[in-house]
Design an enzyme around this catalytic site. Structure first.
Site, PDB file in Angstrom:
ATOM      1  N   ASP A  51      -5.389  -3.978  -3.033  1.00 31.37           N
ATOM      2  CA  ASP A  51      -4.364  -3.573  -2.098  1.00 31.37           C
ATOM      3  C   ASP A  51      -3.976  -4.765  -1.359  1.00 31.37           C
ATOM      4  O   ASP A  51      -4.380  -5.722  -1.131  1.00 31.37           O
ATOM      5  CB  ASP A  51      -5.358  -2.823  -0.780  1.00 31.37           C
ATOM      6  CG  ASP A  51      -4.148  -2.233  -0.034  1.00 31.37           C
ATOM      7  OD1 ASP A  51      -3.153  -2.716   0.223  1.00 31.37           O
ATOM      8  OD2 ASP A  51      -4.245  -1.211   0.370  1.00 31.37           O
TER       9      ASP A  51
ATOM     10  N   SER B  22       0.972  -1.173   0.054  1.00 28.97           N
ATOM     11  CA  SER B  22      -0.018  -0.095  -0.156  1.00 28.97           C
ATOM     12  C   SER B  22       0.834   1.353  -0.164  1.00 28.97           C
ATOM     13  O   SER B  22       1.695   1.310  -0.963  1.00 28.97           O
ATOM     14  CB  SER B  22      -0.744  -0.092   1.190  1.00 28.97           C
ATOM     15  OG  SER B  22      -2.062   0.910   0.981  1.00 28.97           O
TER      16      SER B  22
END
Length: 1427
Positions: free
Chosen positions: A1275, A1157
């Site tokens: 993600d 991320s």
């Protein structure tokens, strides 16, 4: 316009008239012919005249018409159009529109413009050129040995015999002929049994399979305790029960290493007290005054008294084993009679010493090293020293012992006058008298720490003058080199290089005579311990004289180049050769060519005659006097460490007074006491004789007074006097314990070539293998994709077989074992074991393991611990969900490489300079490295090193080098087709292909050699850049055509580009260029020439040691890489920048970077730039874009999949990374994503950086998933928000993991079995409610999404080698990017505080290259007979 129309009409009229005239002419001619009013000739003449006139008239009209039309056209352009435009502009036009209509038109116009800009100019990132994915490296097993078993006849017989005699090392032709001249063969039918007598000689199985059985009464103390499961492995023979030890197949010897030593040394006689003491069966611990074995060492230390109770080790020395063999199939055994070995000993003593040294080296590697590291039999190994010292009752005469103690105490007392610390090691050295002195000083620096944190220092005195009034207090300490290192270092120091030392001497001839007598007595005492005395040498001389008329240099000493000299002269010549070696500036001392080749020269002339008087003259006095010159008398204070475990043994210690204790630390860091040495005993025997690292510590329990003989002096003595070496080998065979004999007999030394399969998948597990030298790989065939590129089937027309889909399970280097699990569970092999390069292995048969387990349960425990540890590691490494890497998955086996070949792409690369810097990097990170190039090898081995005869000698030399150093660098600085280049590639565990990144990425000539050799070693490419910058796409251009390259590195180094390279580039551009880019070519050529004559500043160069590229490469190759893992957490990840700054301020180097991320974004910037300043600027710019409300508002869309289109987010990331690929990053980098199409985690190490970083930051609902090859990526934090396991798999030994994720809410809930929505709303808004807020639907979905990530985070916190960091950023939300400075400061402050506390608490990890690592002293390569 009207005039133009009239002129055009007149032209058309003229044309029509001309046509009518021509037509009438044709008609009149036809009528005349029809009516016959004229002759045909007249008619034709008339017609031609009229047609010519008509044609002339038509052309004239056409020309006139065209000219007129052209003039009128010019007039219209120059006058008509301007007149019309002026008239049009002069007119008045009135347009009446409503405001709504005008507004709609403007909106439409703006929409079109915005759409064009938005979807054409602002989406360049989505139109980057699509690249074909690189074909990932595949595992190839180039094995051509599958059909070897089909060979029959004499060829197979001879090959198997040659394979077996390799155990002797290099054999010269006369020696080989002498051994094989009387060779015999036995034919055994299946199930036929014969006793195997040592006196029969050396036996080899050349055909079939033979089982070896040992008498059970000598192997198992209680024969009735054998379980029924083992009955099938035992037989009855001559009324005795025998237990199966091993199963020998064709090509392997039946004779053990111990028996081979016995064959060479049977005719030698030891000291009579030695034989009587060793052969006495009544010898026990209670009868040994100088040795003690305690069952509980810790209690003995507390009492401070030596124990003489019942030992826990076997006291009885080795005896000959009762062994019989049974043919499992029809077999053939070749035997070299024992008489042949005795003749070899008499005729070729120097060659015999060489063979014996080879056998001793392999005995140490196969038996001793395996027993110590693998079986945990260190006490049994040191039982050898116990047995050796059991007969050593020859203490020094009282007056000599008291005199030595007195003198050492005087020197020590004098040294205390300077107010120095009281822990000293004092050495008395004999004085050098002028140039004629034959003695050199061997200084052994023993700088160790005692139990009381005291340092042991050694003071070297070159004379023995009495301490008188002329000596001032402090003179000694101010002039001696007091080292403060924490570990012992062995150093050979010549007289001309020694430091200036204040001398203390005992004046007077009486004192000097007493000193000579002391040293002579010490040498004689050591000789007696080793079984050497005057009578044994004289008897051997007489035996040789009566048995052979051929004189032998066995006892008179071998000469070099026809000249004679003492041992001191040999040592001086050896040291001089070392100083002149060209490679000395690399920090590596190699023996000189003369010292190395002198052995081979002597071997070739070993049958030369010496006169008979030399044989009759007893050389004992000569040997003793030569050795006495190098005998030192030393004093070690209490708790001093004489020999440290796992360090080279400095030499042999003879104890004059005091007590020495021997102990070792096991794999579990537990210290064990073994025994104590009393006056008259020796310490360091095994390490000195075998020339290897010590298996235990040797420590002074009290103040110790000892005689010290350096190991180098022992080695040179053994080389100069072969008889001494053979006698020491015979003494070793007399003191071995019975268990070591069983190990030696049953364990098999296996030599395999590169690419050879050791065992195959699906075979029955019959043995455990331990890698002694070389490297092997475990490969399994997996189901699924066939691995055929392009989707073609394996049934090709050319008849080639289908390519298997192979997966690398693991790689095993020196000292590692493989196959225990299958042997213990009696299952088949789950994979195939193949040799990456030429390797030596120790084979432990299953029958031996089971037999040892019955009598020695400790072995079972050791093996069980190893298996349990490996199973636990496999379970810990197993991912909770499937994962897939976008690169060749060999990083998991990226351990320390022993041998590294540095090979250039082409001859234009300065690989010598690269190798030198890499060697310096290895030393900077604390590795004991050796740098070998063509010149250094030739200087050491001679100009015939690469001849067919010299290759065997070279192989032994390289094996010895690899055994002494942690890392050996082979620099291929010769042409591609040379023998040295082939040697470098064949010896390498890892091949580094070095290329100039500025050159064309064509396949080089060295690479063709590499591919042609079909090496299976790991291949890595090193791209050298003049600046710390990689143009986008450059790395991909280098890697795409090279499917044999597994990974790559970027290194900054100045490589001068020669004029020839520039001209070659010009010629290539001339061939491929066009006129359109001529200007660009000229500018490029000008810039190329300018770069040759103009110095260019490195824009990203750094002088910081923690960012040195060669140190980084050395850490990666040695398995000491430092990794940085940055977790995800939205805006809280800005604190990563502050922590990175704290790491840099602390001097911590970073080699690998990984992230999830926001951690993938910050980590990617750091890996790309490797500099903090651009990271800060780019991250701040990105935060500003993301925190802009207008940008986010304009990016909103109908929330069918997500609330935003992702465009603004994409542009923010693309602005930071551009079109750079992950391969272009300066540091190795990876990021993880969640593949929701296939429900797995994916690791990305190649491709466009912005795409995979954007995918790793795609929060579900806020951003749409990114598509990649048909898969949707989200993600990576949903699966693993802190991918520490992947970083460990990449090869990082120490990992700094920074977690910035939100804290999990673990508040207990208790709202009953049913739940009302109205009550939930009331409870949420009620300020006086006592129940915690119940999560809503969105929160429940979020918790479900992060379930696996939470488990992975807890596992990461407890992973060994991981330093977990969590800055206090809980007050910041996920989208608080506007608080950039505040979050950055929090991370920076926390990072400095955390690292400071880590140091203060003593928990800071050892990071190589972070500062000046205290490395061991550079050791010279002492020449051994095994070379």
């Amino acid at each position: 316009m009207d005039s133009l129309h009239v002129s055009s009409t007149s032209v058309l009229v003229d044309v029509v008239e001309a046509v009518e005239t021509a037509t009438s002419l044709v008609v009149d001619t036809a009528e005349a012919v029809a009516t016959e009013q004229a002759t045909p000739t007249a008619v034709i003449s008339n017609a031609l005249a009229r047609s010519a006139y008509a044609a002339h008239t038509s052309l004239s009209y056409l020309a006139w018409a065209f000219g007129l039309w052209f003039l009128r056209l010019i007039g219209w352009v120059c006058y008509g159009i301007p007149t019309y435009v002026l008239g049009l502009l002069g007119r008045t036009i009135n347009i009446s529109l409503q405001f709504s209509s005008l507004l709609l038109i403007l909106i439409a116009l703006v929409t079109v413009v915005v759409a064009v800009v938005r979807y054409k100019y602002l989406t360049v990132y989505s139109r980057l050129p699509q690249e074909q994915p690189r074909q990932e490296p595949e595992i190839d097993m180039y094995d051509e040995s599958d059909n070897e078993d089909e060979k029959t006849g004499f060829a197979n017989y001879f090959d198997e015999f040659l394979s077996a005699v390799k155990i002797f090392g290099y054999l010269e032709r006369p020696v080989f002929h002498e051994l094989t001249r009387h060779m015999q063969t036995w034919k055994l039918s299946a199930d036929e049994m014969v006793p195997l007598d040592d006196e029969q000689g050396f036996s080899v199985v050349v055909e079939g399979t033979v089982q070896v059985f040992a008498k059970q009464s000598s192997f198992v103390q209680n024969p009735t305790s054998v379980p029924d499961s083992r009955k099938e492995d035992s037989i009855m023979f001559n009324g005795e029960r025998y237990t199966l030890l091993s199963e020998i197949k064709n090509g392997a010897p039946l004779t053990s290493l111990f028996n081979i030593l016995s064959l060479f040394t049977d005719d030698l006689q030891l000291h009579k007290n030695f034989d009587s003491a060793v052969n006495s069966p009544m010898t026990s611990a209670s009868d040994v005054p100088n040795m003690s074995l305690s069952s509980d060492g810790s209690d003995d230390l507390q009492k401070g008294e030596p124990q003489f109770g019942e030992p826990r080790l076997s006291e009885k020395p080795a005896a000959k084993l009762s062994v019989t063999v049974r043919a499992a199939t029809d077999s053939t055994i070749a035997i070299i009679p024992a008489a042949a070995f005795r003749r070899i000993t008499k005729k070729f003593p120097q060659a015999t010493a060489h063979i014996v040294q080879v056998i001793l080296t392999r005995f140490q590697r196969v038996t001793f090293q395996t027993g110590h590291h693998y079986f945990g039999l260190t006490p049994e190994i040191f039982q050898t020293e116990v047995n050796l010292n059991s007969h050593a009752r020859n203490e020094l005469p009282g007056y000599l012992r008291e005199g030595a103690v007195k003198k050492l105490n005087q020197v020590y007392d004098a040294s205390q006058m300077g107010g120095r610390p009281k822990k000293y090691t004092v050495t008395l050295n004999k004085k050098n008298k002028g140039k004629g002195s034959r003695r050199q000083r061997f200084s052994v620096q023993l700088n160790n720490q005692g139990h009381l944190n005291s340092q042991s220092r050694m003071v070297s005195l070159d004379s023995l003058e009495a301490v008188g009034d002329h000596m001032n207090p402090g003179d000694l300490l101010t002039n001696v080199p007091l080292s403060r290192q924490g570990r012992p270092v062995f150093e050979l120091s010549s007289v001309k290089h020694k430091a200036s030392i204040q001398n203390l001497s005992f004046s007077g001839n009486d004192d000097e005579n007493e000193d000579t007598a002391l040293r002579t007595a010490l040498v004689e005492a050591i000789f007696k311990v080793l079984g050497i005395d005057r009578d044994s040498i004289q008897s051997s001389i007489m035996a040789v004289k009566t048995m052979s008329n051929t004189a032998s240099p066995m006892f008179t000493g071998a000469t070099t180049g026809g000249s004679s000299g003492s041992l001191g002269e040999e040592l001086r010549s050896r040291r001089t050769g070392q100083d002149s070696l060209g490679a000395s500036h690399f920090g590596v001392g190699l023996p000189s060519e003369r010292s190395q080749n002198s052995f081979y020269a002597r071997s070739e002339t070993s049958t030369s005659s010496v006169d008979e008087d030399s044989l009759m003259a007893a050389p004992f006095d000569t040997i003793r006097n030569d050795v006495a010159q190098y005998m030192d008398v030393v004093l070690f204070k209490k708790d001093s460490l004489l020999i440290k475990q796992d360090d080279p043994t400095p030499g042999l210690y003879y104890l004059i007074d005091g007590v020495l204790e021997v102990g070792y630390t096991d794999h579990h860091k537990i210290y064990h006491d073994l025994y104590t040495v009393q006056p008259g005993g020796v310490g360091g025997y095994i390490g000195s004789i075998l020339g290897h690292r010590s298996f235990a510590d040797l420590r002074a329990r009290t103040d110790v007074y000892a005689g010290f003989l350096p190991r180098a002096a022992i080695e040179r003595m053994s080389d100069k006097y072969p008889m001494v070496h053979l006698t020491m080998a015979k003494s070793l065979t007399k003191v071995l314990s019975r268990l070591l004999l069983h190990l030696d007999f049953a364990m098999e030394w296996v030599q395999v070539r590169a690419g050879q399969k050791i065992y195959k998948e699906g075979q029955e597990a019959d043995a455990i293998y331990i890698v002694l030298n070389g490297r092997v790989r475990s490969v399994a065939e997996t189901k699924g994709d066939s691995g055929i590129v392009g989707g073609e089937s394996g049934d090709a027309k050319d008849g080639k077989s289908h390519r298997k889909n192979l997966t690398s399970i693991g790689e095993y280097g020196k000292g590692e074992s493989v196959g225990e699990l299958e042997v213990l569970t009696l299952t088949r092999r789950p994979s195939t074991l193949v040799a990456i390069r030429d390797a030596e292995l120790a084979k432990i048969p299953r029958a031996l393991f089971e037999s040892l387990a019955l009598h020695y349960p400790s072995i079972t425990f050791e093996i069980s611990r190893i298996v349990a540890s490996r199973v636990r590691t496999l379970m810990e490494d197993s991912a909770p969900i499937p994962r897939r890497m976008h690169t060749f998955d060999m990083a998991a086996h990226h351990d320390s490489y022993l041998t590294i070949a540095v090979v250039p792409i082409s001859q234009d690369v300065d690989v010598s300079e690269f190798g030198r810097r890499l060697y310096n990097g290895m030393q900077a990170v604390g590795r004991e490295a050796c740098h070998l190039n063509h010149a250094s090898v030739l200087n050491h081995m001679g100009r015939h090193a690469f001849n067919p005869l010299g290759k065997l000698k070279l192989s032994g030399f390289l094996d010895d080098i690899e055994d002494r150093y942690q890392t050996v660098l082979y620099v291929a600085d010769t042409p591609p087709g040379s023998s040295w280049t082939h040697t470098c590639i064949s010896q390498a565990d890892c091949v580094l292909l070095v290329a100039d990144a500025r050159s064309e990425p064509d396949i080089g000539e060295y690479e063709r050699v590499l591919v042609k050799m079909r090496t299976t070693a790991r291949t890595e490419m090193v791209l050298i850049h003049p600046e710390r910058y990689v143009p986008p796409g450059l790395t991909s251009a280098w890697l795409k055509p090279r499917v044999w390259v597994h990974t790559h590195h970027h290194v900054q180094m100045d490589l001068p580009r020669h004029e020839a390279d520039v001209l070659a580039s010009i010629r290539k551009m001339k061939r491929t260029g066009t006129l359109a880019n001529l200007k660009n070519k000229v500018q490029t050529i000008q810039e190329e020439f300018r770069s040759m004559y103009r110095p260019k500043a490195n824009i990203y160069s750094t002088s910081s040691a923690n960012k040195d590229d060669f140190n980084r490469l050395a850490r990666i190759l040695s398995g000491q890489a430092i990794g940085l893992v940055l977790g995800g957490g939205g805006a809280r990840g800005i604190s990563h920048i502050g922590i990175i700054k704290a790491l840099e301020d602390s001097g911590i180097p970073i080699d690998f970077v990984g992230g999830t991320s926001i951690g993938s974004f910050i980590g990617g910037l750091y890996a790309k730039e490797y500099d903090l300043v651009p990271i800060y600027g780019r991250a701040k710019k990105f935060s500003g874009r993301v925190s802009s409300l207008w940008r986010m508002a304009l990016d909103l869309t109908y929330p069918a999949t997500s609330y935003t289109t992702g465009h603004e987010f994409n542009r923010g990331i693309w602005k930071a990374f551009g079109d750079s690929r992950i391969e272009d990053f300066w540091l190795r980098y990876f990021t993880n994503t969640t593949n929701i199409t296939h429900s797995r985690m994916e690791i990305h190490t190649s491709g466009y950086a912005w795409r995979y970083i954007r995918a790793s930051m795609s929060l579900a609902g806020l951003l749409p998933p990114l598509t990649d090859n048909g898969s949707m990526l989200l993600d990576g934090g949903y699966v693993d928000n802190l991918p520490v396991s992947e970083m460990k798999a990449q090869g990082a030994s120490v990992v700094f993991a920074v977690d910035v994720g939100s804290i999990d809410d673990t508040t207990p809930m208790n709202y009953g079995d049913s739940l009302s929505g109205a009550w939930v709303m009331w409870n949420r808004w009620n300020p006086f409610g006592r129940h915690p807020n119940v999560p809503n639907l969105a929160e429940i979905q979020a918790r479900l999404a992060y379930v696996s990530s939470v488990g992975a985070l807890e596992k990461a916190k407890h992973t060994p080698g991981v330093i977990y960091m969590r800055p206090p950023i809980d007050d910041f939300a996920t989208l608080d990017f506007a608080k950039f400075l505040d979050i950055y400061r929090v991370g920076n402050k926390y990072g400095h505080k955390f690292l400071t506390e880590l140091r203060e608490d003593g928990k800071f990890p050892a990071i190589p290259g972070m500062e000046n690592v205290k490395t061991k002293h550079k050791r010279t390569i002492a020449r051994r007979n095994s070379i």
